[in-house]
Structures are given as structure tokens and as C-alpha cells.
Design a protein around this motif. Structure first.
Motif: not given
Lengths: 251, 407
Positions: A125, A133, A136-140, A146
Motif C-alpha cells: 500500500s 496510484v 486501484v481500490s483494494s490491494v487485496r 484488474l
């Protein structure tokens, strides 16, 4: 302006496959904080030049200096150890894994014998945030979900996470739409601004002029021009690429 | 530096549920289809046959499932690599043939013989892995060859039509004896405690790294649901289910063994570097290789784990039958693959968990058990199971398309 030592300096690089001389004594430099575009028509020797830097395919002759010191690049591992990272066109991401897992693949943070997921998540993150960046909404999220531009972002961020000093991008915008191209180019700019030397291979001169500080033109295995993008124009570069003009013409 | 990108852990319970729904719609269904079909099948068969929901049949179902479940979990390790092991069943047969020869003919201690059987499985796995990963022969072909060859080896070891009674009471006990009532409760208590501690540990590490945790009420809800279901199962199994004078009650011994393997295997896949690399190789071998993962090593180890766990399923089978036969393990392997796929393990590799295979095995066993009770002809059973398998594989293919369709 670029009186500092270049991150990487190639002097008189040669490479041939059998009777075919692909690189005929190339001189090339890339500086920290600058984006250097490597352009040239198909078969000009761009890929061969990059493969040597990545340690995938050794040069036959010439000198490679990294941060002023002469180095050997016999393997990808050796290149990575110096801080050279390549983001290939096919990105090499695992779609079934999420962003964090991909960014740390092969160099996972451990806590005893188990994976230290929270630490990896935090650092992923942080790296993405550091590159501003916002796409992207979530790194998971799984990489499968994507878009092409987001994947490119993940691949570039991964090289940053590995403390790269030189990042080589192979056609990063080739498969992207207009908006995504814009995002990736912005990311490339920020990457260089953070002090990394960036080499970008591209066929798209519009993109090159948008992002590059320096433009190096290869023509049939020779470096025919080293230009500042602010001091040249589209037409000149095309003429160098197609061989209808050489560096001597400028004077 | 403040971190602004989410991780899926943010938000209250409602937002978490919404996010979960979105993931399911996006094709990440996990064990959901098999769990739903478990409920549907249970109600269906309960309505059609009053005996289906009795304690006796329930215990029966668990022991019927155990062999298949263990084999399906074994196969997950290679299916995750988009490989297959058609020889898993006969590998367990060969290992058990070795076991029975050691205990019955040579009168070697059963513990040593079990270890020898497991090592035999491991060696066979290494052999398969070598040919698949190093030489590059498709696993389908290597294991099909072994599937045929090992049937011959079993005959050679045990003789034509050979069948040997298992004389070791400890092995017979696995499928035929039960834990005393208090031990069932103790096992449940240990299980819930371990789950709770693990949850708190994970939350602690996240908090120490300055990360958000999911609402704690969500964690308690999950634990309570597991505890309630577990308590109901233990209570049902602890009642007398005998139809004669001799009392039969308690959790079958095989249940804690199978659950322990499930737990340890899940830890291996989810929390170790090996597990992560296994998923990576299954998802994109080239990307894994470029990240410095030793792809060949991972593949070989996966086949070794698969064959070793298959031997445990062979032990379960031998315990249930009370004997080792020369034809053991031949018929079950395709059901094992079917169970994994029905549970949601993708044959394309990289997607699926052990619990999915376990749930899939339960679905197949319930269909088998329920249709048997209704008294339909045996052929129907195969038709239904086959239909379910194709349905599950279709769901897998469609959800795979959907989850990569967002590009």
C-alpha cells in the motif's frame, strides 16, 4: 544538466548471432531521475540491447558501467542484485493471486515460518501510495479483476518495491486505451521523479515525447542519435528511425 | 506516510457483506455452490426417506465420506498446478499392499509398516514429479501409465484375487470405533480454541502493522456459527445409534484425523511460502519462474504430498473394509477428482482450497447415500453424480471467464 555520473553507461557494446551483427558498438547512457526512451524500427536491436542489461543474454563485447563501476551481467539475478528491474510486455503476473501477493512474489516477508501478510500488505500500500496510484481500490483485489493499465501499474510498483535503481519498461502502453495510457505515462514520470532511472522502449512517438527526457535512436544496430526531447521534434526522430537522417546532418 | 488504498478489511458488517456479494458475483464463489447443494440435498433426502436424518445414517455417511474426502484433498495439491494424478488411488493400493505384507507376512510392528507405506507413497510421488516436472511428460500420461502398471504390481504383491485381513486393531479402529463422549467435546473445544487464538493472533499482527481489521463482531459470528454446528454434530454423534443391545455412540475416530489433516494442509497452503509458490506456479508458471521460484521443486513436492495423502486415504479404506485387496484404489480416483471439482477446485489450476475438496466429497457421498436409501437402481446414482460433476465444471469455466472478463 546531466553532469552527474550516469546510473548505467554502455560503451562500445557489440552482439552478434552467427554472422549477423545485431549491435555494432553501441554507446548508451541513462541517468537517475530521467526517462530515456529507446526507439528504433523492428530489428534495430532494441530488444537485444535490453536483454543484455537485464542479464538474460550477455553482450559479446563492450563495457557496462553501473554507477560508474564496471560490472558483469551474466544472469537476471546479477542484474536484479544491482537494482536493474525489467517490466516485460507480458507483465508476468499471476492472475489468481492478489496485488500484494504478486508484488512480493518470490521475496515474501516472513514471520517465523509463516508469511507476514500484514507487513507485505502495508508495504505494498505504501509503495502504491508513494507512486500516487489512485486507480486501484483494494490491494487485496485479484489481478484477474484488474484492467490492463492497473496490471501495468502493479508490475511497475513491484519493481519499485524491489528498490530498483534502473527500471526498464518494454512497450508499457502497447495494449492500452487512451485513458489508461495517460495513467501509465504519469506513473512512469513519477517513477523517474522519485530518483529512479527509467528506460522506456516504445513505438509510439506521441508517448515518447510526452514522458521522455532523452531519446536514443537505434538504426540497424547503431546508435544514430542521442537527443533531448525538448530540443527535437517528431519529424526528426522519425527520420532517424527510418535511417533517412544521421547525427551528422544536425550540425 | 498515510496509506489510502484499501485492503478489503475496511467498513462495517454491512459493507463487508456487500463486498462479499460483489466477489461472489465476480466469480470468486469458493465453496458456496457445494455448501448450498449440501443443504438442498440434505433437505431433499430427509423429505424422501425418514432414515436419512437418523444418527446411525449420519455416522455412516461420515465414514463413507472419509476415504473420498482424503483422496480429494490429496488431489488438490496437484490440481492446483493444473496437473492430475490418476494413479493416486492405486498408489494407495500399492502402499497398503506393502503395509499388509509387512504386518501379516513379516510380522513387523504396524507403526513401522504405516511409516513404510507413507514413505512408499512419497517415493511414488517423487517419481511422478520427476517425470512431469523435470522430463516434461504430461502428468495425465505418466499417471495413467502408473494407474495401469500399479494394478499389475498390486496383483503381483498380493496374488491373483488376493485379499488380506487387517489384524491390527488400531487400524481397524479408525473407521469402526468411536471416541468416548467427553473426547468428542474436548476435540471440539480444542478446535474452537485454536481457531479463536489464530484469529486474535492475525488481528494482532495486522494492528501492529497499522492496518485496519474487519469488524470483530464478524469474527465472533463466524466462530459462534462453527461452534454451534460443531456442538450439534458432536451431540448427535454422542447419542446411542445402535439398533441392538450393544451401545454405539461417539464421534468416529476418523473424523478428528481427517479434520487435523485438513487444518494442517490449509495452514501449509495459506500461510507458508511453499503454499504461496504452489498457487503462483498453478496460476502462471512463467511469472513464477521469473520471480525466482523453483518451479520444478514445487511441482515435485506437490506430487509427493498428493501421493502421501492418498496413502492415508488408502489406510481409511482398508480400515473400513477390514482388509487389503489387490484391486484397492482402482475405482475411487475419478470420484476423488470429481469431488475436488464439485467442491470448486479449478482444473485450470491456481484456484481452490482443501475445504472445497472436502465439501465436494460430502456432496458426492450424500448423493450416493441418499439415492441408495431411496432405493433407486444403482445406475441412477452414477448418472446424477456425473451430471453434478459436469455442472460444477461448467460453473468453474464460466466463473473463470467472468473473473478475467473485467479486463
Amino acid at each position: 544538466m546531466t553532469s552527474q555520473t550516469p546510473i548505467v553507461e554502455l560503451i562500445g557494446i557489440t552482439k552478434s548471432f552467427g554472422p549477423v551483427d545485431v549491435l555494432k558498438g553501441i554507446d548508451f547512457t541513462a541517468y537517475a531521475g530521467r526517462v530515456t526512451a529507446l526507439v528504433g524500427d523492428n530489428g534495430a536491436g532494441k530488444s537485444t540491447l535490453i536483454k543484455g542489461l537485464a542479464g538474460v543474454q550477455e553482450y559479446d563485447g563492450g563495457v557496462v558501467k553501473f554507477e560508474g563501476k564496471e560490472v558483469q551481467l551474466p544472469s537476471a539475478r546479477a542484474a536484479a542484485a544491482l537494482g536493474i528491474e525489467v517490466v516485460y510486455q507480458d507483465l508476468a503476473l499471476c492472475e489468481n493471486l492478489d496485488i500484494v501477493q504478486n508484488m512480493f512474489l518470490g521475496r515474501e516477508a516472513m514471520l517465523g515460518i509463516t508469511l507476514n501478510e500484514p507487513q507485505m500488505e502495508f508495504e505494498a500500500s505504501k509503495t502504491l501510495t508513494g507512486l500516487s496510484v489512485r486507480t486501484v481500490s483494494s490491494v487485496r483485489q485479484k489481478v484477474a479483476s484488474l484492467s490492463g493499465g492497473q496490471r501495468q501499474t502493479v508490475a511497475i510498483a513491484r519493481s519499485v518495491l524491489r528498490n530498483a535503481k534502473l527500471v526498464i519498461l518494454d512497450e508499457p502502453t502497447a495494449a492500452l486505451g487512451v485513458a489508461q495510457t495517460e495513467q501509465v505515462l504519469n506513473l512512469v514520470r513519477r517513477l523517474a521523479d522519485s530518483g529512479v532511472a527509467v528506460i522506456i522502449i516504445s513505438h509510439n512517438l506521441q508517448d515518447v515525447f510526452k514522458v521522455a527526457d532523452d531519446i536514443a535512436v537505434l538504426y540497424l544496430g547503431k546508435m544514430v542519435a542521442n537527443l533531448k526531447s525538448s530540443e527535437t521534434n517528431h519529424l526528426d526522430v522519425v527520420q532517424y528511425i527510418t535511417g533517412s537522417r544521421t547525427m551528422g546532418d544536425q550540425e | 506516510m498515510s496509506v489510502t488504498i484499501g485492503s478489503g478489511h475496511e467498513g462495517n458488517v454491512r459493507e463487508q457483506l456487500t463486498a462479499y456479494k460483489a466477489r461472489v458475483k465476480g466469480g470468486e464463489m469458493g465453496a458456496l455452490p457445494s455448501v448450498l447443494s449440501l443443504f438442498v440435498l440434505t433437505f431433499l433426502f430427509a423429505a424422501l426417506n425418514p432414515y436419512f436424518l437418523t444418527q446411525g445414517n449420519f455416522a455412516n455417511l461420515l465414514t463413507q465420506t472419509a476415504t473420498l474426502m482424503m483422496l480429494a484433498m490429496a488431489l488438490v495439491f496437484v490440481i492446483l498446478l493444473a496437473e492430475i494424478d490418476l494413479s493416486a488411488g492405486v498408489t494407495s493400493g500399492v502402499a497398503m499392499a506393502l503395509f499388509i505384507i509387512m504386518t501379516n507376512r513379516w510380522e513387523i510392528d504396524w507403526r513401522i509398516s504405516i511409516v513404510a507405506g507413507l514413505l512408499c507413497g512419497m517415493a511414488i510421488g517423487a517419481f511422478i514429479g520427476f517425470f512431469v516436472a523435470k522430463v516434461g511428460v504430461p502428468s495425465f500420461v505418466v499417471t495413467l501409465g502408473l494407474f495401469l502398471g500399479f494394478q499389475g504390481l498390486q496383483l503381483a504383491l498380493l496374488g491373483d484375487g488376493g485379499i488380506y485381513r487387517i489384524e491390527v486393531p488400531e487400524i481397524r479402529a479408525i473407521m469402526n470405533d468411536n471416541l468416548p463422549g467427553w473426547m468428542g467435546w474436548a476435540f471440539l473445544a480444542i478446535g474452537i480454541t485454536v481457531m479463536t487464538l489464530l484469529n486474535f493472533y492475525d488481528r494482532g499482527v495486522r494492528a501492529r502493522n497499522g492496518l485496519v481489521n474487519r469488524p470483530i463482531s464478524l469474527m465472533y459470528t463466524k466462530l459462534v456459527v462453527v461452534a454451534v454446528i460443531g456442538a450439534a454434530l458432536v451431540a448427535i454423534l454422542n447419542e446411542n445409534r445402535s439398533r441392538s443391545i450393544k451401545e454405539i455412540s461417539g464421534v468416529p475416530i476418523v473424523v478428528p484425523i481427517a479434520l487435523t489433516v485438513l487444518f494442517l494442509g490449509t495452514l501449509l497452503l495459506d500461510r507458508t511460502r511453499f503454499g504461496r509458490h504452489l498457487y503462483a506456479v498453478g496460476g502462471n508458471p512463467e511469472a513464477a519462474r521469473r520471480s525466482g521460484i523453483k518451479v520444478i521443486k514445487i511441482r515435485i513436492i506437490a506430487f509427493m504430498i498428493c501421493s502421501s495423502l492418498a496413502v492415508i486415504s488408502g489406510i481409511f479404506n482398508a480400515s473400513r473394509v477390514g482388509a487389503v485387496e489387490a484391486t484397492a484404489g482402482k475405482a475411487i480416483v475419478l470420484s476423488g477428482v470429481a469431488a475436488a471439482v464439485v467442491g470448486g477446485v479449478s482444473l485450470f489450476g491456481g484456484r481452490g482450497r482443501l475445504i472445497h475438496a472436502a465439501a465436494g466429497a460430502l456432496v458426492i457421498a450424500i448423493i450416493d447415500n441418499g439415492l441408495g436409501l431411496i432405493g433407486l437402481p444403482a445406475g441412477i446414482n452414477f448418472l446424477v453424480t456425473g451430471g453434478v460433476l459436469i455442472l460444477a465444471a461448467t460453473v468453474d469455466a464460466v466463473s473463470r471467464k467472468r473473473s478475467s472478463g473485467a479486463r
